[in-house]
Design an enzyme around this catalytic site. Sequence first.
Site: not given
Length: 260
Positions: A19, A102, A104, A150, A199
């Site tokens: 990513e 967490r 992202n 996201n 995403d």
Amino acid sequence: MRDECRLHKIAEVRADLGESPVWDKDNRLLYFVDISGGKINVMTPQARVATVYQSTARIGALALTDRGNLIFTEDTRVAILDPKEGVVRTHSTAAHNKGCYRFNDGACDPQGRFITGLMHEGPNREAGALYRYDGELNAQAIQRNIALPNGLAWSEDGHTLFFVDSIARSIFRAAYTPNGELEAVMCFAETPAELGRPDGIALDRAGELWVCMFNGGCLLRYDSNGNLSERVAMPVPRPPVAALAGKVWKPYSSPRRAMP
């Protein structure tokens, strides 16, 4: 639907959840992370790949600072890395103390502050939030009640922020103030359920929004009114993030791990 894009493999990189590609134009280096592998990697113009930082934590997002360092997320903390030395210079306090949380995706806003989304990896689908970090790594929540925060993208003038809630399959638009606050948050578009989940996102020069569809194997383009205007098939099932190369938006990788 446009014909499938042509992709050229430039390096063999085995990442479980690749990513956050970041291009360092001054040094002609491409940085990217492996979230679950806890790695920050760098690729040279010769397509050589090396790990500049290895963590036991999950690394979710990455951005460049004005001093040539990297700001990144490490579980629920934000840190500053000197990539030449591979040394973390500064850590923020944890935004949450439970291991099921967490950070992202994340990016720097037009004023240089770091915006990143905190997510819950379990069944609590309304526990996510967007956080803003200043130069001293002080945190402020600017949007709550997001299931899976996201992709982020700002308009060219910096006055509008688009952000994704992947679980809700929705892209939101908000007025973005100079102080880094969100106003008039509204749903910009809902993506088709049969095309996976939205995403990463990116805005092109025409002000149209490109959306990577994780598990959908395609890119979607929305016009400024939130209407779906184009679908581009991809030869990978899980394009997670888009990056600008010249005048073309294109996906960077296809992770092996599925989105919850």
